[in-house]
Motif scaffolding. Structure first.
Motif, PDB file in Angstrom:
ATOM      1  N   GLU A   1       0.728  -1.294   0.177  1.00 49.00           N
ATOM      2  CA  GLU A   1      -0.305   0.278   0.086  1.00 49.00           C
ATOM      3  C   GLU A   1       0.805   1.308   0.092  1.00 49.00           C
ATOM      4  OE1 GLU A   1      -3.598   2.111   3.105  1.00 49.00           O
ATOM      5  OE2 GLU A   1      -2.740   0.078   2.935  1.00 49.00           O
ATOM      6  N   GLY A   2       0.300   2.660  -1.180  1.00 49.86           N
ATOM      7  CA  GLY A   2       1.426   3.839  -1.447  1.00 49.86           C
ATOM      8  C   GLY A   2       2.527   3.281  -2.197  1.00 49.86           C
ATOM      9  N   ASP A   3       2.742   2.262  -2.523  1.00 48.92           N
ATOM     10  CA  ASP A   3       3.359   2.413  -3.499  1.00 48.92           C
ATOM     11  C   ASP A   3       3.321   2.951  -5.017  1.00 48.92           C
ATOM     12  OD1 ASP A   3       5.314   0.556  -2.637  1.00 48.92           O
ATOM     13  OD2 ASP A   3       5.251  -1.121  -3.235  1.00 48.92           O
ATOM     14  N   ALA A   4       4.125   4.054  -5.901  1.00 53.11           N
ATOM     15  CA  ALA A   4       3.755   4.643  -6.438  1.00 53.11           C
ATOM     16  C   ALA A   4       4.621   3.782  -8.075  1.00 53.11           C
ATOM     17  CB  ALA A   4       3.963   5.627  -6.774  1.00 53.11           C
ATOM     18  N   VAL A   5       3.015   3.179  -8.759  1.00 53.11           N
ATOM     19  CA  VAL A   5       3.556   2.555 -10.097  1.00 53.11           C
ATOM     20  C   VAL A   5       2.589   3.071 -11.442  1.00 53.11           C
ATOM     21  CG1 VAL A   5       2.784   0.297  -8.413  1.00 53.11           C
ATOM     22  CG2 VAL A   5       0.964   1.707  -9.773  1.00 53.11           C
ATOM     23  N   LEU A   6       3.268   2.761 -12.426  1.00 50.67           N
ATOM     24  CA  LEU A   6       2.385   3.149 -13.579  1.00 50.67           C
ATOM     25  C   LEU A   6       1.975   1.987 -14.047  1.00 50.67           C
ATOM     26  CD1 LEU A   6       4.524   2.513 -16.544  1.00 50.67           C
ATOM     27  CD2 LEU A   6       5.536   4.643 -15.365  1.00 50.67           C
TER      28      LEU A   6
ATOM     29  N   ARG B   1      10.716  -3.824 -21.675  1.00 49.14           N
ATOM     30  CA  ARG B   1       9.470  -2.363 -21.169  1.00 49.14           C
ATOM     31  C   ARG B   1      10.383  -2.281 -19.846  1.00 49.14           C
ATOM     32  NH1 ARG B   1       4.186  -1.727 -20.964  1.00 49.14           N
ATOM     33  NH2 ARG B   1       4.586  -3.324 -22.958  1.00 49.14           N
ATOM     34  N   ASP B   2      11.092  -2.743 -18.934  1.00 48.65           N
ATOM     35  CA  ASP B   2      11.902  -2.172 -17.891  1.00 48.65           C
ATOM     36  C   ASP B   2      13.012  -1.246 -18.141  1.00 48.65           C
ATOM     37  OD1 ASP B   2       9.906  -3.306 -15.960  1.00 48.65           O
ATOM     38  OD2 ASP B   2      11.550  -5.383 -15.457  1.00 48.65           O
ATOM     39  N   GLU B   3      14.134  -2.000 -19.310  1.00 53.09           N
ATOM     40  CA  GLU B   3      14.699  -1.109 -19.894  1.00 53.09           C
ATOM     41  C   GLU B   3      14.311   0.622 -20.502  1.00 53.09           C
ATOM     42  OE1 GLU B   3      18.724  -0.075 -20.874  1.00 53.09           O
ATOM     43  OE2 GLU B   3      18.043  -1.251 -18.808  1.00 53.09           O
ATOM     44  N   VAL B   4      13.326   0.034 -20.904  1.00 52.99           N
ATOM     45  CA  VAL B   4      12.787   1.494 -21.434  1.00 52.99           C
ATOM     46  C   VAL B   4      12.693   2.387 -20.433  1.00 52.99           C
ATOM     47  CG1 VAL B   4      10.812   2.844 -22.881  1.00 52.99           C
ATOM     48  CG2 VAL B   4      12.095   0.180 -24.384  1.00 52.99           C
ATOM     49  N   TRP B   5      11.506   1.895 -20.169  1.00 50.87           N
ATOM     50  CA  TRP B   5      11.497   2.720 -18.359  1.00 50.87           C
ATOM     51  C   TRP B   5      12.968   3.635 -17.749  1.00 50.87           C
ATOM     52  CZ3 TRP B   5       7.578   5.592 -18.497  1.00 50.87           C
ATOM     53  CH2 TRP B   5       6.876   5.891 -19.222  1.00 50.87           C
ATOM     54  N   ARG B   6      13.564   2.378 -17.485  1.00 51.08           N
ATOM     55  CA  ARG B   6      15.097   2.969 -17.038  1.00 51.08           C
ATOM     56  C   ARG B   6      15.153   4.081 -17.487  1.00 51.08           C
ATOM     57  NH1 ARG B   6      20.324   3.024 -17.389  1.00 51.08           N
ATOM     58  NH2 ARG B   6      20.197   1.552 -19.564  1.00 51.08           N
ATOM     59  N   LEU B   7      15.497   4.324 -19.098  1.00 54.48           N
ATOM     60  CA  LEU B   7      16.240   4.676 -20.011  1.00 54.48           C
ATOM     61  C   LEU B   7      15.203   5.899 -19.904  1.00 54.48           C
ATOM     62  CD1 LEU B   7      17.203   2.797 -23.316  1.00 54.48           C
ATOM     63  CD2 LEU B   7      18.757   3.759 -21.478  1.00 54.48           C
TER      64      LEU B   7
ATOM     65  N   LEU C   1      -5.353  -4.006 -11.571  1.00 55.78           N
ATOM     66  CA  LEU C   1      -4.032  -4.238 -12.093  1.00 55.78           C
ATOM     67  C   LEU C   1      -3.391  -6.182 -12.410  1.00 55.78           C
ATOM     68  CD1 LEU C   1      -2.228  -1.155 -12.392  1.00 55.78           C
ATOM     69  CD2 LEU C   1      -3.632  -1.734 -14.309  1.00 55.78           C
ATOM     70  N   GLU C   2      -2.972  -6.527 -13.235  1.00 52.15           N
ATOM     71  CA  GLU C   2      -2.267  -8.304 -12.726  1.00 52.15           C
ATOM     72  C   GLU C   2      -0.618  -7.040 -12.463  1.00 52.15           C
ATOM     73  OE1 GLU C   2      -3.127 -10.946 -15.725  1.00 52.15           O
ATOM     74  OE2 GLU C   2      -3.089  -8.903 -16.946  1.00 52.15           O
ATOM     75  N   SER C   3      -0.842  -7.660 -11.810  1.00 48.92           N
ATOM     76  CA  SER C   3       0.886  -7.195 -11.054  1.00 48.92           C
ATOM     77  C   SER C   3       1.792  -7.780 -11.975  1.00 48.92           C
ATOM     78  CB  SER C   3       1.546  -7.716  -9.451  1.00 48.92           C
ATOM     79  OG  SER C   3       1.441  -9.500  -9.658  1.00 48.92           O
ATOM     80  N   LYS C   4       2.019  -8.469 -12.166  1.00 42.31           N
ATOM     81  CA  LYS C   4       2.973  -8.986 -14.192  1.00 42.31           C
ATOM     82  C   LYS C   4       3.083  -8.364 -14.669  1.00 42.31           C
ATOM     83  CE  LYS C   4       0.601 -11.501 -16.811  1.00 42.31           C
ATOM     84  NZ  LYS C   4       0.187 -12.748 -17.215  1.00 42.31           N
ATOM     85  N   TRP C   5       2.614  -6.261 -14.836  1.00 41.91           N
ATOM     86  CA  TRP C   5       2.317  -5.305 -15.789  1.00 41.91           C
ATOM     87  C   TRP C   5       2.996  -4.451 -15.321  1.00 41.91           C
ATOM     88  CZ3 TRP C   5       4.600  -7.553 -19.962  1.00 41.91           C
ATOM     89  CH2 TRP C   5       3.902  -8.640 -20.097  1.00 41.91           C
ATOM     90  N   ALA C   6       2.589  -3.982 -13.971  1.00 39.20           N
ATOM     91  CA  ALA C   6       1.868  -3.021 -13.386  1.00 39.20           C
ATOM     92  C   ALA C   6       4.820  -2.787 -12.636  1.00 39.20           C
ATOM     93  CB  ALA C   6       2.148  -3.259 -11.903  1.00 39.20           C
ATOM     94  N   ILE C   7       4.798  -1.096 -12.857  1.00 44.29           N
ATOM     95  CA  ILE C   7       5.708  -1.052 -13.141  1.00 44.29           C
ATOM     96  C   ILE C   7       6.394  -0.031 -11.703  1.00 44.29           C
ATOM     97  CG2 ILE C   7       7.811   0.405 -14.083  1.00 44.29           C
ATOM     98  CD1 ILE C   7       7.145  -2.019 -16.168  1.00 44.29           C
ATOM     99  N   PRO C   8       7.216  -0.903 -10.969  1.00 49.49           N
ATOM    100  CA  PRO C   8       7.050   0.020  -9.906  1.00 49.49           C
ATOM    101  C   PRO C   8       8.056   1.451 -10.148  1.00 49.49           C
ATOM    102  CG  PRO C   8       7.980  -2.089  -9.403  1.00 49.49           C
ATOM    103  CD  PRO C   8       7.732  -1.210 -10.545  1.00 49.49           C
TER     104      PRO C   8
END
Length: 330
Positions: free
Chosen positions: A85-90, A281-287, A110-117
């Protein structure tokens, strides 16, 4: 955290009564299943959202569904220990407003497997200025660079430059060290396009050739238009440059030749952002939250509306009148 029994959402129907969309009060149990529930802070409007919301494109695969292919907010309930609870996600794409309920809702499941912290370099609002549009532009650049695209090959052309994907591509590509040439039919937006990172702003006539190959004036680029403009960009691309295709604002048809491919070694790369694998997906959001994060996100967010403002935004976007990104404030 206790949730209200019902809350507002922009829902889309297609049944015996016809195709329609609008704000409804819904309950959590009416939403698609998922491991986490978020209180939505922001969503955004993409061309795909406008097609879905008006029925001018076959986007939804089942009905009814809540619209909105992007969403960002704070976790209020979680059955996955990776989120609390309280985590920010997209979340962007991943079936939102296609096979499951999307982000135009006060609460989203949301399905947690696709939620990005939420990456540390972004806040929730910035993440939705980027949204699917920024993710698509970033994914295009990652795929081009995986195929050996470098600034030394020449400038990258971006068609449909005033749109969401186009304007963010200008900013992201220039931040990554490329000279970027904006291709746009909106001459009155030239100063704005330069402020986003365009080294040059060219009219549509710059990509009007019908020759199989023409002068190699670009190192590659990103096309959001399709049809003759994509053909011309391929014809003008330097040896071993890459052209990414991510849109069909003009048409989904493409009449071209193999000449750029077999003589100059040009590559045409498809960019399908919705189903991108999680590691990519994770790599693109990191960049996007670090090395490629545009300094001008505030200038790209040209409009902010509540759910009530969506129909007018859809109409404007489909008429070609939008500029930059529209945020939806929940």
């Amino acid at each position: 955290m206790p949730l209200p029994a019902r809350f507002p959402a922009f829902r889309i129907h297609s049944d015996a009564a016809g195709y329609r969309s609008g704000i409804e009060e819904v309950a959590l149990d009416a939403l698609s299943p998922g491991e986490i529930v978020i209180q939505t802070a922001y969503s955004s409007v993409n061309y795909k959202d406008a097609l879905a919301g008006t029925g001018q494109g076959k986007i939804l695969r089942q009905f009814p569904l809540v619209g909105g292919i992007d969403v960002a907010g704070h976790v209020v309930q979680s059955r996955d220990p990776a989120f609390k609870e309280g985590d920010a996600v997209l979340c962007t794409g991943c079936g939102l407003s296609e096979t499951r309920d999307g982000g135009y809702s006060a609460y989203a499941r949301l399905e947690s497997k696709w939620a990005i912290p939420l990456p540390s370099g972004l806040d929730l609002r910035e993440s939705m200025i980027l949204g699917t549009a920024g993710f698509t532009a970033g994914l295009a650049l990652l795929r081009m660079q995986d195929n050996r695209q470098t600034p030394d090959l020449g400038p990258l052309a971006v068609t449909g430059a005033t749109g969401g994907v186009g304007s963010l591509a200008l900013a992201i590509f220039s931040k990554a060290g490329y000279a970027v040439h904006a291709i746009s039919g909106k001459a009155d937006q030239a100063d704005w396009l330069r402020s986003l990172g365009a080294a040059e702003v060219l009219g549509r006539e710059a990509l009007a050739t019908t020759k199989p190959m023409d002068s190699a004036r670009f190192g590659g680029g990103l096309d959001n238009v399709g049809g003759p403009m994509l053909h011309a960009l391929l014809a003008h691309t330097a040896p071993y440059g890459n052209v990414a295709t991510a849109g069909l604002a003009a048409t989904h048809d493409l009449a071209t030749t193999v000449m750029p491919f077999i003589i100059r070694g040009v590559s045409l790369i498809g960019v399908a952002s919705a189903g991108t694998a999680r590691d990519i997906r994770d790599e693109v959001w990191r960049l996007l939250s670090s090395d490629w994060k545009p300094a001008c996100l505030g200038e790209i967010a040209t409009r902010e509306v509540a759910l009530e403002g969506l129909p007018a935004v859809f109409a404007d976007m489909l008429a070609g009148g939008s500029r930059g990104r529209t945020l939806v404030r929940l």
